[in-house]
Each structure stands twice: as C-alpha cells, then as structure tokens.
Design a protein around this motif. Structure first.
Motif: not given
Length: 175
Positions: A103-129
């Motif tokens: 997803a970051m590659e598609i958007m042309g972003t990286d870990q320093t300038n990307t954020l993730f928004v989701g409603d589940q800890l064990f999939t969304d948040v953990w994956g982002a972390k």
C-alpha cells in the motif's frame, strides 16, 4: 500482563474515523492514509455513503494519497471503492506485513509519512505496528458483526483495558 499486550496497543484511539484531524496530520508531515473498510468507514458490508465520499474528497483536497487495505474479497472492496475511487488491496491477509508495505509503495509513501486507520486491534493495528507506521484505532461503527469478529472483540476488551490503564498512568507521571 501489560507487557504481553503492549504490542497490540494503538498509537491513538479515537471515537470515529470522521473525527480524525487530517489537516493537522498533514501539517505534521503525513502524506498517505491506509484504511480498513468495514466498521472503520461504513457498517460491515455497506457501500460508500455520503460521509465516506466527502472524507475521501477532503483527503484529496488536503493532498493525501489513500489506499483501502481489506481482508475482504475483490467484489466487496471494488463495490465500496466505486464511489471513492482510491487505491485498494483486497484479500490483504492483515496483519501480515506484505500488503501494508505494498500500500505504501502504491501511494509513494513510507513508514515515516503513512498512517493507518482501522477498527480492530489484532489485524489492523498489529499489522500497522509490525511495519512501523502510525496507527489510529477507531470505535467500530456498528456493533453487529460476524461471529469470528465478535469473539475477537472479547479479547480486544482485555487489551484495551490495559491500554487505558497505561494511558492513565502516563498522565499521572506527566502531571
């Protein structure tokens, strides 16, 4: 016990995707937003509503790139995206790292300038972390969910209990 759960703690926890101060986040240097769909942007299985359409228009006006990252099948994600018209990845296998990075590659972003928004800890948040991107957990839009998610919500309540406790402790130390 707390230490065991810390890897699931969100960076931020807000009541709704629609209350996130995206203008402020853009000023802080963020340029890409990855979103879960169901119960983050709309109720489970629902098409994009006016609120979601306005949000993605606003994000474009601010200057954000965006990408939908969903564990749902192609048909569901494409149906939602018809009105949104943004990048998307379906069957994402969250919390696996691969598609967060894609997803970051598609958007042309990286870990320093990307954020993730989701409603589940064990999939969304953990994956982002796991890929090192700033993450925002939001309250689910609709409490009516599939059984496997209902079961995960019980475990999430335990983790969120310790998350809230640690936030209170940090507040006391700061004062």
């Amino acid at each position: 016990m707390k230490i065991m759960f810390e890897k699931f703690f969100p960076d931020e926890y807000l009541g709704s995707t629609y209350k996130i101060p995206f203008e402020k986040l853009y000023e802080q240097g963020y340029r890409g937003v990855i979103f879960d769909i169901d119960n983050t942007l709309v109720p489970h299985g629902a098409p994009a509503d006016e609120r979601a359409k306005r949000l993605f228009q606003r994000l474009r006006e601010i200057g954000f790139e965006s990408c939908l990252l969903s564990n749902n099948q192609k048909k569901r994600v494409e149906m939602f995206n018809q009105e949104i018209q943004t990048h998307y990845i379906y069957n994402a296998l969250k919390p696996a790292r691969k598609n967060y990075l894609h997803a970051m590659e598609i958007m042309g972003t990286d870990q320093t300038n990307t954020l993730f928004v989701g409603d589940q800890l064990f999939t969304d948040v953990w994956g982002a972390k796991r890929v090192g991107i700033h993450n925002i957990l939001v309250h689910p839009i609709n409490p009516k969910e599939e059984i496997q998610i209902v079961l995960k919500r019980y475990l999430e309540k335990i983790v969120l209990h310790f998350y809230k406790k640690s936030k209170k402790r940090l507040k006391k130390v700061a004062n």
